[in-house]
Structure formats: C-alpha cells, structure tokens
Design a protein around this motif. Structure first.
Motif, PDB file in Angstrom:
ATOM      1  N   HIS A   1      -8.716 -12.462 -10.456  1.00  0.00           N
ATOM      2  CA  HIS A   1      -8.218 -12.103 -11.964  1.00  0.00           C
ATOM      3  C   HIS A   1      -6.615 -11.627 -12.680  1.00  0.00           C
ATOM      4  O   HIS A   1      -6.095 -11.369 -13.353  1.00  0.00           O
ATOM      5  CB  HIS A   1      -8.990 -11.276 -12.597  1.00  0.00           C
ATOM      6  N   ILE A   2      -5.979 -11.760 -11.072  1.00  0.00           N
ATOM      7  CA  ILE A   2      -4.509 -10.620 -11.273  1.00  0.00           C
ATOM      8  C   ILE A   2      -3.881 -11.445 -11.739  1.00  0.00           C
ATOM      9  O   ILE A   2      -3.782 -12.725 -10.743  1.00  0.00           O
ATOM     10  CB  ILE A   2      -4.181  -9.924  -9.771  1.00  0.00           C
ATOM     11  N   LYS A   3      -2.872 -11.616 -12.267  1.00  0.00           N
ATOM     12  CA  LYS A   3      -1.768 -12.261 -11.988  1.00  0.00           C
ATOM     13  C   LYS A   3      -0.976 -11.977 -11.993  1.00  0.00           C
ATOM     14  O   LYS A   3       0.100 -12.903 -11.720  1.00  0.00           O
ATOM     15  CB  LYS A   3      -2.035 -12.439 -13.918  1.00  0.00           C
ATOM     16  N   SER A   4       0.078 -10.853 -12.387  1.00  0.00           N
ATOM     17  CA  SER A   4       1.620 -10.340 -10.875  1.00  0.00           C
ATOM     18  C   SER A   4       1.198  -9.084 -11.248  1.00  0.00           C
ATOM     19  O   SER A   4      -0.068  -8.067 -11.481  1.00  0.00           O
ATOM     20  CB  SER A   4       2.698 -10.717 -12.081  1.00  0.00           C
ATOM     21  N   LEU A   5       1.321  -8.317 -10.228  1.00  0.00           N
ATOM     22  CA  LEU A   5       1.923  -7.312  -9.219  1.00  0.00           C
ATOM     23  C   LEU A   5       3.533  -6.510  -9.589  1.00  0.00           C
ATOM     24  O   LEU A   5       4.551  -7.846  -9.612  1.00  0.00           O
ATOM     25  CB  LEU A   5       2.215  -7.500  -8.084  1.00  0.00           C
ATOM     26  N   THR A   6       4.012  -5.657 -10.046  1.00  0.00           N
ATOM     27  CA  THR A   6       4.840  -5.436 -10.122  1.00  0.00           C
ATOM     28  C   THR A   6       5.828  -4.036  -9.516  1.00  0.00           C
ATOM     29  O   THR A   6       4.750  -3.148  -9.798  1.00  0.00           O
ATOM     30  CB  THR A   6       5.595  -4.592 -11.611  1.00  0.00           C
ATOM     31  N   VAL A   7       6.338  -4.259  -8.858  1.00  0.00           N
ATOM     32  CA  VAL A   7       6.630  -3.344  -7.977  1.00  0.00           C
ATOM     33  C   VAL A   7       7.950  -2.651  -8.156  1.00  0.00           C
ATOM     34  O   VAL A   7       8.390  -2.552  -8.910  1.00  0.00           O
ATOM     35  CB  VAL A   7       7.541  -3.704  -5.990  1.00  0.00           C
TER      36      VAL A   7
ATOM     37  N   PRO B   1      -4.254  -5.714 -22.440  1.00  0.00           N
ATOM     38  CA  PRO B   1      -5.811  -3.909 -22.071  1.00  0.00           C
ATOM     39  C   PRO B   1      -5.988  -3.784 -20.043  1.00  0.00           C
ATOM     40  O   PRO B   1      -6.199  -3.205 -20.307  1.00  0.00           O
ATOM     41  CB  PRO B   1      -7.095  -4.681 -22.870  1.00  0.00           C
ATOM     42  N   GLU B   2      -6.244  -4.999 -19.205  1.00  0.00           N
ATOM     43  CA  GLU B   2      -6.279  -4.910 -18.034  1.00  0.00           C
ATOM     44  C   GLU B   2      -4.821  -4.598 -17.742  1.00  0.00           C
ATOM     45  O   GLU B   2      -4.767  -3.895 -15.958  1.00  0.00           O
ATOM     46  CB  GLU B   2      -6.384  -5.984 -17.551  1.00  0.00           C
ATOM     47  N   SER B   3      -3.860  -4.282 -17.898  1.00  0.00           N
ATOM     48  CA  SER B   3      -2.993  -3.391 -17.312  1.00  0.00           C
ATOM     49  C   SER B   3      -2.648  -2.339 -16.870  1.00  0.00           C
ATOM     50  O   SER B   3      -2.646  -1.736 -17.807  1.00  0.00           O
ATOM     51  CB  SER B   3      -0.895  -3.971 -17.572  1.00  0.00           C
ATOM     52  N   ARG B   4      -2.315  -2.200 -16.081  1.00  0.00           N
ATOM     53  CA  ARG B   4      -2.487  -0.013 -15.501  1.00  0.00           C
ATOM     54  C   ARG B   4      -1.150  -0.075 -14.449  1.00  0.00           C
ATOM     55  O   ARG B   4      -0.672  -1.209 -13.215  1.00  0.00           O
ATOM     56  CB  ARG B   4      -3.857  -0.038 -14.585  1.00  0.00           C
ATOM     57  N   VAL B   5      -0.668   0.599 -14.255  1.00  0.00           N
ATOM     58  CA  VAL B   5       0.353   1.372 -13.005  1.00  0.00           C
ATOM     59  C   VAL B   5      -0.475   2.307 -12.926  1.00  0.00           C
ATOM     60  O   VAL B   5      -0.792   3.503 -13.289  1.00  0.00           O
ATOM     61  CB  VAL B   5       1.090   1.897 -14.113  1.00  0.00           C
ATOM     62  N   GLY B   6      -0.084   2.386 -11.300  1.00  0.00           N
ATOM     63  CA  GLY B   6      -0.930   2.997 -10.591  1.00  0.00           C
ATOM     64  C   GLY B   6      -0.141   2.965  -9.003  1.00  0.00           C
ATOM     65  O   GLY B   6       0.923   2.202  -9.140  1.00  0.00           O
ATOM     66  N   LYS B   7      -0.870   3.912  -8.077  1.00  0.00           N
ATOM     67  CA  LYS B   7      -0.214   3.959  -6.590  1.00  0.00           C
ATOM     68  C   LYS B   7      -1.783   2.321  -5.501  1.00  0.00           C
ATOM     69  O   LYS B   7      -2.604   2.973  -6.355  1.00  0.00           O
ATOM     70  CB  LYS B   7      -0.506   4.647  -6.260  1.00  0.00           C
ATOM     71  N   LEU B   8      -1.298   2.175  -5.118  1.00  0.00           N
ATOM     72  CA  LEU B   8      -1.686   1.084  -4.512  1.00  0.00           C
ATOM     73  C   LEU B   8      -2.872   1.941  -3.404  1.00  0.00           C
ATOM     74  O   LEU B   8      -1.230   2.222  -2.496  1.00  0.00           O
ATOM     75  CB  LEU B   8      -0.814   0.247  -4.219  1.00  0.00           C
ATOM     76  N   LEU B   9      -3.688   1.951  -3.373  1.00  0.00           N
ATOM     77  CA  LEU B   9      -4.194   2.802  -1.938  1.00  0.00           C
ATOM     78  C   LEU B   9      -4.776   1.995  -1.366  1.00  0.00           C
ATOM     79  O   LEU B   9      -4.785   2.376   0.105  1.00  0.00           O
ATOM     80  CB  LEU B   9      -5.595   3.195  -2.647  1.00  0.00           C
ATOM     81  N   ALA B  10      -5.085   0.984  -1.687  1.00  0.00           N
ATOM     82  CA  ALA B  10      -5.755   0.016  -0.449  1.00  0.00           C
ATOM     83  C   ALA B  10      -5.556  -1.907  -1.147  1.00  0.00           C
ATOM     84  O   ALA B  10      -6.037  -1.655  -2.076  1.00  0.00           O
ATOM     85  CB  ALA B  10      -7.096   0.302  -0.038  1.00  0.00           C
ATOM     86  N   ALA B  11      -5.422  -2.475   0.612  1.00  0.00           N
ATOM     87  CA  ALA B  11      -5.691  -4.040  -0.253  1.00  0.00           C
ATOM     88  C   ALA B  11      -6.488  -4.275   0.785  1.00  0.00           C
ATOM     89  O   ALA B  11      -6.136  -4.589   2.148  1.00  0.00           O
ATOM     90  CB  ALA B  11      -4.454  -4.357  -0.191  1.00  0.00           C
TER      91      ALA B  11
ATOM     92  N   ILE C   1      -7.871  -5.018  -4.928  1.00  0.00           N
ATOM     93  CA  ILE C   1      -7.437  -3.692  -4.579  1.00  0.00           C
ATOM     94  C   ILE C   1      -7.585  -1.784  -5.007  1.00  0.00           C
ATOM     95  O   ILE C   1      -8.642  -2.463  -5.876  1.00  0.00           O
ATOM     96  CB  ILE C   1      -5.720  -3.926  -4.989  1.00  0.00           C
ATOM     97  N   THR C   2      -7.457  -1.371  -4.802  1.00  0.00           N
ATOM     98  CA  THR C   2      -7.493  -0.116  -5.321  1.00  0.00           C
ATOM     99  C   THR C   2      -6.633   0.332  -5.424  1.00  0.00           C
ATOM    100  O   THR C   2      -5.832   1.023  -4.954  1.00  0.00           O
ATOM    101  CB  THR C   2      -8.559   0.473  -3.646  1.00  0.00           C
ATOM    102  N   VAL C   3      -6.887   0.483  -7.045  1.00  0.00           N
ATOM    103  CA  VAL C   3      -5.051   1.662  -7.536  1.00  0.00           C
ATOM    104  C   VAL C   3      -5.604   3.481  -7.967  1.00  0.00           C
ATOM    105  O   VAL C   3      -6.509   3.163  -8.931  1.00  0.00           O
ATOM    106  CB  VAL C   3      -4.783   0.429  -8.566  1.00  0.00           C
ATOM    107  N   LEU C   4      -5.004   4.117  -8.080  1.00  0.00           N
ATOM    108  CA  LEU C   4      -5.029   5.030  -8.342  1.00  0.00           C
ATOM    109  C   LEU C   4      -4.383   5.264  -9.604  1.00  0.00           C
ATOM    110  O   LEU C   4      -2.653   5.442  -9.296  1.00  0.00           O
ATOM    111  CB  LEU C   4      -4.697   6.346  -7.633  1.00  0.00           C
ATOM    112  N   THR C   5      -4.560   5.226 -11.056  1.00  0.00           N
ATOM    113  CA  THR C   5      -4.023   5.691 -11.947  1.00  0.00           C
ATOM    114  C   THR C   5      -4.191   6.978 -13.128  1.00  0.00           C
ATOM    115  O   THR C   5      -5.528   8.173 -12.173  1.00  0.00           O
ATOM    116  CB  THR C   5      -4.424   4.892 -13.359  1.00  0.00           C
ATOM    117  N   ALA C   6      -3.270   7.560 -13.472  1.00  0.00           N
ATOM    118  CA  ALA C   6      -3.252   9.147 -14.216  1.00  0.00           C
ATOM    119  C   ALA C   6      -3.912   8.767 -15.344  1.00  0.00           C
ATOM    120  O   ALA C   6      -5.343  10.081 -15.793  1.00  0.00           O
ATOM    121  CB  ALA C   6      -1.945   9.263 -14.740  1.00  0.00           C
TER     122      ALA C   6
ATOM    123  N   VAL D   1       0.595  -1.443  -0.226  1.00  0.00           N
ATOM    124  CA  VAL D   1       0.097  -0.074  -0.024  1.00  0.00           C
ATOM    125  C   VAL D   1       0.884   1.527  -0.009  1.00  0.00           C
ATOM    126  O   VAL D   1       1.674   1.249   0.571  1.00  0.00           O
ATOM    127  CB  VAL D   1      -0.818  -0.007   1.025  1.00  0.00           C
ATOM    128  N   ASN D   2       0.111   1.854  -0.666  1.00  0.00           N
ATOM    129  CA  ASN D   2       1.004   3.228  -1.065  1.00  0.00           C
ATOM    130  C   ASN D   2       2.344   3.144  -1.340  1.00  0.00           C
ATOM    131  O   ASN D   2       3.202   3.682  -2.512  1.00  0.00           O
ATOM    132  CB  ASN D   2       1.373   4.793   0.567  1.00  0.00           C
TER     133      ASN D   2
END
Length: 165
Positions: free
Chosen positions: A52-58, A21-31, A36-41, A10-11
């Motif tokens: 449904h999430i296959k992977s997370l990249t930090v 098409p589902e891939s996004r970069v963002g700030k993880l706001l909550a889990a 999960i809640t992600v804020l994207t530009a 988180v954060n």
C-alpha cells in the motif's frame, strides 16, 4: 517496494507517502518481506503493509524532521511477515489505518489467513487483511518534561512573534 532498497534505509528518517491521512514521518526501524516498521513521534510504532506504500521520502536535505530520540533499550514487535506481526498483537489495543473513514481502533481478537477481527464495545468487526494499510499499538517514546516545556516555550515565542507583526 524493493526489499534491498528498504533495508538500505533502516535507521533513516523517512516520510511514508507524500501526503494524506496515511502519511507519517518517522525512523525506519525494520524492513521485512511485506512490511516496514516506522517509529513516529505522534503514533509510536506503525507497521505499514508495503503493497500500500506509494512512496518513501528520505531525509536528503533535512527537510523531513523527526524530533525524537530512540532509547537503546527500546523494544518493539519484530516478525518475518505482516501476519506474524498481527498475531503478536492479538488481544492488544490497536489502531488500524491512520486516517480517513477507514480508521478503526479496538482489541485485536482473531487473526485468520484473509481477515482479522477487532472487538470494539458491542461490535465484532472483520477487516480484510488486503485492505489494511497499517497498524499500530500503544508503544510510544515518552517525551521528557524538559522536551514538553521546550515545545510550549517555542509555541509561546511563535505566538508572541505573530502578535508583533
């Protein structure tokens, strides 16, 4: 996905899935338990159903960039489970699944145990909750005019650089 691992991120700036098409970069706001809640530009706040999430990249070596400042008073829907998020979005304009043929936008009408209904023009569409990968609604962080002008200047500089070569 492991809840403790998600809470530890988180954060952080993350990339959900490696591509597509589902891939996004963002700030993880909550889990939470199942989302999960992600804020994207680009899309604002997106709620991802974790099964449904296959992977997370930090953002380990600043390879995942997010040009976004989150205001201290930024408000988003927080709920213990995905179904509660959906209920909080009732009667709001939502976008379900970010890309591909399963993308859908419309007014969230009803939330049931196994499906939701979306109203779009003359149609009432029923969507299985199991097949919803993510959902977003109209909350975004507006970029200031200075940010927009800086982005336009950067684009002009890149084009000028390309023309010189």
């Amino acid at each position: 996905m492991d809840k403790e691992m998600l809470h530890s991120l988180v954060n952080s700036t993350i990339k959900v899935d490696r591509g597509g098409p589902e891939s996004r970069v963002g700030k993880l706001l909550a889990a939470e338990e199942d989302h999960i809640t992600v804020l994207t530009a680009e899309d604002g706040v997106i709620y991802y159903y974790t099964h449904h999430i296959k992977s997370l990249t930090v953002n380990a070596k600043n390879e995942v960039q997010l040009d976004l400042q989150v205001p201290e008073d930024f408000v988003f829907i927080q709920a213990k489970d995905y179904k509660s998020v959906l209920k909080a979005l009732q009667y709001k304009w939502v976008k379900i699944n970010r890309g591909g043929p399963e993308t859908l936008e419309g007014i969230m009408d009803e939330v049931h145990d196994d499906f939701i209904t979306i109203v779009l023009n003359e149609e009432v569409i029923r969507i299985s909750m199991f097949h919803m990968r993510n959902i977003s609604y109209g909350v975004k962080i507006e970029k200031s005019k200075d940010d927009e002008n800086a982005n336009k200047d950067d684009e002009k500089a890149k084009k000028a650089e390309g023309n010189k070569k």
